[in-house]
Write a protein that holds these residues in place. Structure first.
Motif, PDB file in Angstrom:
ATOM      1  N   LYS A  34       0.904  -1.271  -0.053  1.00 54.69           N
ATOM      2  CA  LYS A  34       0.051  -0.029  -0.044  1.00 54.69           C
ATOM      3  C   LYS A  34       0.628   1.187   0.066  1.00 54.69           C
ATOM      4  O   LYS A  34       0.853   2.195  -0.744  1.00 54.69           O
ATOM      5  CB  LYS A  34      -0.787   0.070   1.379  1.00 54.69           C
ATOM      6  CG  LYS A  34      -1.843   1.187   1.204  1.00 54.69           C
ATOM      7  CD  LYS A  34      -2.731   1.301   2.728  1.00 54.69           C
ATOM      8  CE  LYS A  34      -3.467   2.478   2.724  1.00 54.69           C
ATOM      9  NZ  LYS A  34      -2.517   3.663   3.169  1.00 54.69           N
ATOM     10  N   ASP A  35       1.662   1.164   0.818  1.00 52.03           N
ATOM     11  CA  ASP A  35       2.806   2.385   0.942  1.00 52.03           C
ATOM     12  C   ASP A  35       3.467   2.694  -0.395  1.00 52.03           C
ATOM     13  O   ASP A  35       3.648   3.840  -0.665  1.00 52.03           O
ATOM     14  CB  ASP A  35       3.753   2.315   1.889  1.00 52.03           C
ATOM     15  CG  ASP A  35       3.159   2.389   3.507  1.00 52.03           C
ATOM     16  OD1 ASP A  35       2.019   2.820   3.469  1.00 52.03           O
ATOM     17  OD2 ASP A  35       3.931   2.032   4.299  1.00 52.03           O
ATOM     18  N   LEU A  36       3.870   1.580  -0.986  1.00 53.15           N
ATOM     19  CA  LEU A  36       4.684   1.749  -2.329  1.00 53.15           C
ATOM     20  C   LEU A  36       3.849   2.214  -3.402  1.00 53.15           C
ATOM     21  O   LEU A  36       4.144   3.152  -4.137  1.00 53.15           O
ATOM     22  CB  LEU A  36       5.313   0.380  -2.802  1.00 53.15           C
ATOM     23  CG  LEU A  36       6.125   0.257  -3.905  1.00 53.15           C
ATOM     24  CD1 LEU A  36       7.435   1.298  -3.489  1.00 53.15           C
ATOM     25  CD2 LEU A  36       6.571  -1.079  -4.046  1.00 53.15           C
ATOM     26  N   ILE A  37       2.725   1.911  -3.500  1.00 47.88           N
ATOM     27  CA  ILE A  37       1.678   2.189  -4.473  1.00 47.88           C
ATOM     28  C   ILE A  37       1.456   3.801  -4.147  1.00 47.88           C
ATOM     29  O   ILE A  37       1.464   4.686  -5.098  1.00 47.88           O
ATOM     30  CB  ILE A  37       0.287   1.475  -4.562  1.00 47.88           C
ATOM     31  CG1 ILE A  37       0.642   0.106  -4.917  1.00 47.88           C
ATOM     32  CG2 ILE A  37      -0.735   1.964  -5.459  1.00 47.88           C
ATOM     33  CD1 ILE A  37      -0.372  -0.890  -4.953  1.00 47.88           C
TER      34      ILE A  37
ATOM     35  N   PHE B   9       2.206   9.436  -5.743  1.00 51.91           N
ATOM     36  CA  PHE B   9       2.453  10.833  -5.441  1.00 51.91           C
ATOM     37  C   PHE B   9       3.522  11.223  -6.605  1.00 51.91           C
ATOM     38  O   PHE B   9       3.468  12.283  -7.072  1.00 51.91           O
ATOM     39  CB  PHE B   9       3.113  10.969  -4.212  1.00 51.91           C
ATOM     40  CG  PHE B   9       4.045  12.053  -3.880  1.00 51.91           C
ATOM     41  CD1 PHE B   9       3.554  13.641  -3.650  1.00 51.91           C
ATOM     42  CD2 PHE B   9       5.518  12.130  -3.906  1.00 51.91           C
ATOM     43  CE1 PHE B   9       4.238  14.405  -3.660  1.00 51.91           C
ATOM     44  CE2 PHE B   9       6.144  13.142  -3.741  1.00 51.91           C
ATOM     45  CZ  PHE B   9       5.698  14.496  -3.577  1.00 51.91           C
ATOM     46  N   LEU B  10       4.603  10.370  -6.841  1.00 45.85           N
ATOM     47  CA  LEU B  10       5.632  10.635  -7.901  1.00 45.85           C
ATOM     48  C   LEU B  10       5.084  10.907  -9.107  1.00 45.85           C
ATOM     49  O   LEU B  10       5.454  11.776  -9.648  1.00 45.85           O
ATOM     50  CB  LEU B  10       6.599   9.566  -7.866  1.00 45.85           C
ATOM     51  CG  LEU B  10       7.871   9.859  -8.411  1.00 45.85           C
ATOM     52  CD1 LEU B  10       8.707  11.345  -8.072  1.00 45.85           C
ATOM     53  CD2 LEU B  10       9.007   8.625  -8.347  1.00 45.85           C
ATOM     54  N   SER B  11       4.366  10.033  -9.449  1.00 45.40           N
ATOM     55  CA  SER B  11       3.690  10.070 -10.750  1.00 45.40           C
ATOM     56  C   SER B  11       2.839  11.506 -11.069  1.00 45.40           C
ATOM     57  O   SER B  11       2.978  12.072 -12.048  1.00 45.40           O
ATOM     58  CB  SER B  11       2.747   9.015 -11.300  1.00 45.40           C
ATOM     59  OG  SER B  11       3.328   7.684 -10.796  1.00 45.40           O
TER      60      SER B  11
ATOM     61  N   THR C  68       1.546   0.040 -12.288  1.00 53.54           N
ATOM     62  CA  THR C  68       2.601  -0.564 -13.095  1.00 53.54           C
ATOM     63  C   THR C  68       3.925  -0.701 -12.435  1.00 53.54           C
ATOM     64  O   THR C  68       4.733  -1.446 -12.436  1.00 53.54           O
ATOM     65  CB  THR C  68       2.903   0.226 -14.481  1.00 53.54           C
ATOM     66  OG1 THR C  68       1.426   0.160 -15.157  1.00 53.54           O
ATOM     67  CG2 THR C  68       3.745  -0.343 -15.107  1.00 53.54           C
ATOM     68  N   LEU C  69       4.451   0.426 -11.900  1.00 52.56           N
ATOM     69  CA  LEU C  69       5.652   0.514 -11.174  1.00 52.56           C
ATOM     70  C   LEU C  69       5.969  -0.410  -9.911  1.00 52.56           C
ATOM     71  O   LEU C  69       6.818  -1.024  -9.803  1.00 52.56           O
ATOM     72  CB  LEU C  69       6.019   2.187 -10.694  1.00 52.56           C
ATOM     73  CG  LEU C  69       6.315   2.882 -11.515  1.00 52.56           C
ATOM     74  CD1 LEU C  69       6.421   4.349 -11.171  1.00 52.56           C
ATOM     75  CD2 LEU C  69       7.265   2.449 -12.676  1.00 52.56           C
TER      76      LEU C  69
END
Length: 295
Positions: A146-149, A154-156, A198-199
Motif C-alpha cells: 500500500k505504501d509503495l503504491i 505521488f511521484l507520478s 505498473t511501477l
C-alpha cells in the motif's frame, strides 16, 4: 474545498520547493534569462490551471473507450473520476434550465475551479510522509504494498501535473487533429494512477543519493524527469530523477545501478538535464549555481 474559488493553481508543490530556500520562503529562479529571488508562492503557478474543462460527447466516448482497455480492477477508479469531471457540468446545465439559482450556480462554479486542484493537494498530503522519509533516507515503506503504491502515485502526479506536460499534450499533432485537448486533465490523473500500479508490479530500484559535490542540485517547473526519455518519442526505459534538495536526490530505475554519491561531474550533468527539460523556470538555493550553469 467549495467555499472559496482558488485561482492561483500551483503545479509544483510549494513544500517541495522550500527545500531550496535558506529562509523557508524564498528561492532563486531563472526565467527568460533573468535571475531573481522570490517567494515560492509566486513560482510554478498558472491562474485557473486546474479548472475543469467541459468535454464534448466525442471526448467522453474516447475516454470511456480508453478505460475499457485497462485492467478490470482499475476501471472503477477511472470511471468515478470521469463521472466527477463530467457530471458537474450536467448539474450546472440542469440548474440553468430550471430555477437558475445564483447561489447554487456560484457553488458549482467554485467546484469546477477547485476540484482537480484539491485532487493534487490530496496527492501532496499522501506524499508528505514519503518525502519526509526520503529526506531521512528511510526506505522502509517500499516493503509495504500500500505504501509503495501511494508513493508511486505521488511521484507520478509530480511528473504529469505540470504545465510542460499539459502543453506538450495539447499541442501534439495527434491531439490537435483529433480535438482531444480537453481530455488531458482526466488523462493525467488516469495515467498517474496506472503508472503507480505498473511501477509497483514491476521490479523497480529506488535510490536516495547524497550530492557530495561542490555544485548544488537545481530543480525546475518540471521537477520529476525521465533521464531515459528524449521527450519526443514514447520512452521505452525509465530512470526517474527527482531532486529532493540541493544535496539529495531520488532515482527510480528499471535496472540495478550503482548510485554511491553525486560528484561534481554528475551534479553538473543532472543540472543541465533539468535545465534542458524545464519549461519556463529553474530554481536554485543560490544565484551562483544558476550563473555557472548558463554562462
Amino acid at each position: 474545498m467549495y467555499y472559496k474559488k482558488k485561482r492561483r493553481h500551483h503545479f509544483v508543490w510549494q513544500y517541495y520547493l522550500n527545500h531550496w530556500s535558506e529562509d523557508g520562503k524564498t528561492i532563486y529562479c531563472l526565467q527568460e534569462n533573468k535571475i531573481f529571488k522570490t517567494n515560492t508562492e509566486n513560482l510554478a503557478n498558472v491562474r485557473d490551471f486546474y479548472k475543469l474543462k467541459k468535454l464534448n460527447q466525442k471526448q467522453i466516448y474516447f475516454l470511456e473507450y480508453m478505460i475499457t482497455q485497462m485492467p478490470t480492477f482499475i476501471r472503477p477508479i477511472h470511471k468515478n473520476l470521469l463521472y466527477l469531471f463530467t457530471e458537474i457540468f450536467n448539474i450546472q446545465k440542469k440548474i440553468l434550465e430550471s430555477n437558475n439559482d445564483a447561489k447554487l450556480l456560484n457553488t458549482i462554479d467554485i467546484m469546477i475551479n477547485n476540484l482537480e486542484e484539491e485532487i493534487q493537494r490530496s496527492a501532496e498530503r499522501i506524499g508528505l510522509k514519503y518525502l519526509k522519509k526520503l529526506h531521512a533516507k528511510q526506505l522502509d515503506f517500499i516493503e509495504n504494498k500500500k505504501d509503495l503504491i501511494e508513493f508511486y502515485y505521488f511521484l507520478s502526479q509530480q511528473y504529469f501535473r505540470t504545465e510542460k506536460l499539459s502543453i506538450a499534450y495539447s499541442t501534439s499533432e495527434s491531439t490537435m487533429n483529433s480535438d482531444m485537448s480537453n481530455c488531458w486533465p482526466v488523462l493525467r490523473n488516469i495515467i498517474s494512477t496506472n503508472l503507480s500500479w505498473t511501477l509497483h508490479l514491476y521490479k523497480m530500484y529506488i535510490y536516495v543519493v547524497e550530492n557530495c559535490s561542490d555544485i548544488d542540485l537545481i530543480t525546475s517547473d518540471q521537477p520529476a524527469i525521465n533521464l531515459k526519455a528524449n521527450y519526443i518519442d514514447p520512452p521505452i526505459r525509465l530512470e526517474i530523477y527527482y531532486p529532493l534538495s540541493p544535496k539529495l536526490a531520488l532515482f527510480v530505475c528499471d535496472e540495478n545501478k550503482e548510485y554511491n554519491k553525486i560528484d561534481n561531474e554528475t551534479a553538473l550533468l543532472l543540472n543541465k538535464k533539468m535545465q534542458e527539460i524545464s519549461y519556463r523556470q529553474i530554481y536554485s538555493c543560490n544565484r551562483k549555481t544558476i550563473e555557472d550553469l548558463i554562462q
